[in-house]
Write an enzyme that holds these catalytic residues in place. Structure first.
Site, PDB file in Angstrom:
ATOM      1  N   ARG A   8       1.637  -1.011   0.150  1.00 34.33           N
ATOM      2  CA  ARG A   8       0.043  -0.318   0.350  1.00 34.33           C
ATOM      3  C   ARG A   8       0.829   0.971  -0.374  1.00 34.33           C
ATOM      4  NH1 ARG A   8      -0.331   1.888   5.575  1.00 34.33           N
ATOM      5  NH2 ARG A   8       0.844   0.583   6.778  1.00 34.33           N
ATOM      6  N   ASN A  26       2.925  -8.369  -7.137  1.00 34.34           N
ATOM      7  CA  ASN A  26       2.224  -8.874  -5.325  1.00 34.34           C
ATOM      8  C   ASN A  26       0.720  -8.559  -5.854  1.00 34.34           C
ATOM      9  OD1 ASN A  26       1.731  -9.287  -2.175  1.00 34.34           O
ATOM     10  ND2 ASN A  26       1.051  -7.079  -2.601  1.00 34.34           N
ATOM     11  N   THR A  52      -6.771   3.498  -5.537  1.00 27.96           N
ATOM     12  CA  THR A  52      -6.840   4.869  -5.202  1.00 27.96           C
ATOM     13  C   THR A  52      -7.123   6.217  -5.783  1.00 27.96           C
ATOM     14  OG1 THR A  52      -4.675   6.087  -4.503  1.00 27.96           O
ATOM     15  CG2 THR A  52      -4.624   4.315  -6.366  1.00 27.96           C
ATOM     16  N   SER A  87       3.660   6.444  -9.111  1.00 27.37           N
ATOM     17  CA  SER A  87       4.460   5.732  -8.280  1.00 27.37           C
ATOM     18  C   SER A  87       3.940   4.319  -9.324  1.00 27.37           C
ATOM     19  CB  SER A  87       4.120   5.735  -7.304  1.00 27.37           C
ATOM     20  OG  SER A  87       3.066   5.341  -6.423  1.00 27.37           O
ATOM     21  N   TYR A  89       3.832   1.840  -7.386  1.00 20.04           N
ATOM     22  CA  TYR A  89       2.706   1.549  -6.759  1.00 20.04           C
ATOM     23  C   TYR A  89       0.969   2.117  -7.298  1.00 20.04           C
ATOM     24  CZ  TYR A  89      -1.585   2.060  -2.875  1.00 20.04           C
ATOM     25  OH  TYR A  89      -2.923   2.914  -3.041  1.00 20.04           O
ATOM     26  N   HIS A  90       1.165   3.507  -7.215  1.00 19.49           N
ATOM     27  CA  HIS A  90      -0.487   4.257  -8.531  1.00 19.49           C
ATOM     28  C   HIS A  90      -0.330   2.881  -9.339  1.00 19.49           C
ATOM     29  CE1 HIS A  90       0.465   7.177  -4.899  1.00 19.49           C
ATOM     30  NE2 HIS A  90      -1.016   6.388  -4.981  1.00 19.49           N
ATOM     31  N   LYS A  93      -2.251  -0.629  -9.061  1.00 18.09           N
ATOM     32  CA  LYS A  93      -3.812   0.219  -9.370  1.00 18.09           C
ATOM     33  C   LYS A  93      -4.298   0.025  -9.920  1.00 18.09           C
ATOM     34  CE  LYS A  93      -3.732  -0.285  -4.258  1.00 18.09           C
ATOM     35  NZ  LYS A  93      -4.787  -1.053  -3.602  1.00 18.09           N
ATOM     36  N   VAL A 119      -6.335   9.061   3.695  1.00 21.24           N
ATOM     37  CA  VAL A 119      -6.535   8.236   5.349  1.00 21.24           C
ATOM     38  C   VAL A 119      -5.962   8.867   6.572  1.00 21.24           C
ATOM     39  CG1 VAL A 119      -7.419   7.059   7.044  1.00 21.24           C
ATOM     40  CG2 VAL A 119      -7.855   6.540   4.804  1.00 21.24           C
ATOM     41  N   VAL A 162       7.130  19.980   4.527  1.00 18.83           N
ATOM     42  CA  VAL A 162       6.414  19.878   3.413  1.00 18.83           C
ATOM     43  C   VAL A 162       7.180  19.514   2.197  1.00 18.83           C
ATOM     44  CG1 VAL A 162       4.707  21.887   2.255  1.00 18.83           C
ATOM     45  CG2 VAL A 162       4.638  21.835   4.311  1.00 18.83           C
ATOM     46  N   ARG A 234       9.172  12.690  -4.713  1.00 18.72           N
ATOM     47  CA  ARG A 234       8.527  12.650  -5.446  1.00 18.72           C
ATOM     48  C   ARG A 234       8.888  12.954  -7.180  1.00 18.72           C
ATOM     49  NH1 ARG A 234       3.106  10.149  -2.586  1.00 18.72           N
ATOM     50  NH2 ARG A 234       4.146   9.789  -0.906  1.00 18.72           N
ATOM     51  N   VAL A 235       7.937  12.892  -7.759  1.00 19.85           N
ATOM     52  CA  VAL A 235       8.415  14.009  -9.392  1.00 19.85           C
ATOM     53  C   VAL A 235       6.587  14.334  -9.452  1.00 19.85           C
ATOM     54  CG1 VAL A 235       7.611  14.023 -11.972  1.00 19.85           C
ATOM     55  CG2 VAL A 235      10.262  12.590 -10.145  1.00 19.85           C
TER      56      VAL A 235
END
Lengths: 326, 326
Positions: A8, A26, A52, A87, A89-90, A93, A119, A162, A234-235
């Protein structure tokens, strides 16, 4: 069937090739197995799957719930909303969503894809009943979410970190609404062959908005808060248009818990209560999206005010084990 | 780098869970490895990757080359063209495309995604130089493409097997143009950070169009051809709008070999020349998209006119080995 069993974390998937491949295999194979299992053994079962909001990225148009009517050269169709995930990960999804839509189409499965926002919060009415039911409170750079991290940073007197300008805007929701949304989806199953997409969040904030909200809530508790802008690991666009629809779950009865001073105070108070357990070295980002390999050495540049070295070592080790397990 | 190293068959990916998972893991992880390899060792390298026109599906609007300008609620953006692939194989290519776009964005890689149509033909000028350079001629239900199968069916006197109504329209191209398109992409590399998409086909035909073209070409060779409509094993629209753009490779100098009588005659003649090697039992579809598990038993219902039983057994065995290897 409620399927939340996926890796996640976006930063986790960006550590290196091995973590990217693990995340995609996975998540994608797990969901394929679920889809084939439902088709073979329980084809009428309603699948509720955690997606997501990050699947959409930050397009310069309004984000719809899963599908969009496109008019083009005088013709029109309802098409899957174009995805620009940020990413590996994203991306996993997004792959899942495409596989699910296809399985619903060819096999007539029922599915609800819950495109969840970020969340915050740690407690529901149920977990509040007893301290033994206490929930995890991830604040580290890999598994923590931004508002939780800000509250922990406030509790240990660390500046809020930030990323970049902080104009990154996302959909957010209270953990109590997360649970309620799953319940609502269960009680209102999709039709056979339908792959329904709900955008599951209740409010939009930019990262800098959240920092200021935490700052002003902390002031009421007598805590001084600094805000640090650090280079964005991050980009992503640091300033952008963002307007995502999220009316379908409201239409089905969701009554949002909006982010209030009292929730912020309660979160900060929880962080204060357990601040001796916080490892302050886990706060700064150690995964840079621009690098194909990131060494996740422990960072000791901003030690916690209170934790003893041996406690910190324990927590660092357990955070490492968690990362490997994730 | 030219990356064509993927499992390439839609029916193969639809045999069962194992074949679906193999296809997606093989293709997605292979491409992830290529992307990480380029980023780490040769970030300036131009990646040319084989995609498929099947990523788009059959939307009711014109198909653009990879991206589409979407106007929505008074705002506008250029977004990835929405994808509606029709098999776990085509889905794997969609997953690759999303992963590639992301890698180009975060790492500044150069990539060209060649969304190729259905290839027909077996020879290029180079392979025609000597019989030892002869190319494979897949005609079976799993690895064969439709026009090649129709020519082989003509050669052995079998009816052409049109799936359903035959209104399924796709982009097609001559194998000589396939090779030329790769050359063109090599000579015109993408910019740093650019993930360029070319629709690589030269003409659109419906399956029934092709059957009629083969029929009339065969008549000139003195061969009688029947057309059979069999139930469509795939889940797809049998009549639909289809208009896919394909001007970018033409603009870069592609001079298409259009499907002509002479090409059809030459293909049929090659099939005639080697018809003793054809296993007629491999023609009918054995993979049904609607089933989660398909047993691929050998079909002997339409024996070849000429092949001896022991030859057929060899070919069936080698087709089986091929399927396992693919």
């Amino acid at each position: 069937m409620v399927h939340f069993a996926e890796q996640r974390s976006a930063p986790y998937s960006m550590i290196d090739r091995k973590h990217a491949v693990f995340t995609q295999v996975n998540n994608v194979v797990g969901t394929l197995n679920v889809l084939f299992g439902i088709r073979e053994f329980l084809p009428d079962c309603h699948l509720i799957k955690l997606g997501t909001m990050g699947e959409y990225g930050t397009p310069n148009i309004d984000i719809e719930e899963g599908y969009i009517i496109v008019e083009h050269n005088g013709r029109k169709d309802v098409l899957p909303f174009p995805k620009q995930p940020g990413s590996f990960y994203h991306l996993s999804k997004v792959h899942d969503s495409h596989n699910m839509m296809f399985a619903c189409k060819i096999w007539g499965l029922r599915a609800t894809d819950l495109n969840q926002g970020v969340v915050y919060g740690t407690m529901t009415d149920e977990t509040a009943l007893d301290e033994a039911l206490i929930n995890r409170f991830d604040y580290d750079d890999v598994f923590g979410t931004v508002l939780n991290r800000f509250c922990v940073q406030t509790a240990i007197g660390q500046p809020l970190t930030v990323y970049g300008k902080g104009g990154q805007t996302r959909g957010f929701l209270d953990i109590r609404d997360t649970v309620r949304c799953i319940e609502i989806a269960c009680h209102n199953p999709a039709a056979r062959g339908e792959c329904r997409v709900y955008n599951q969040f209740t409010e939009q904030f930019s990262v800098l908005d959240l920092a200021h909200l935490v700052e002003s809530s902390a002031r009421k508790l007598g805590l001084a808060v600094e805000i640090d802008h650090i280079p964005d690991p991050r980009v992503e666009a640091e300033q952008h248009y963002y307007n995502a629809k999220h009316s379908k779950l409201i239409d089905l009865g969701l009554q949002p818990h909006h982010l209030s001073d009292s929730l912020l105070e309660s979160l900060t108070n929880i962080a204060m209560k357990y601040r001796d357990r916080v490892d302050a070295s886990l706060m700064l980002p150690q995964v840079n999206w621009r690098e194909p390999k990131n060494d996740r050495r422990m960072q000791m540049s901003m030690p916690s005010r209170s934790s003893a070295p041996e406690q910190r070592a324990d927590l660092a080790a357990s955070a490492g084990a968690k990362a490997k397990k994730g």
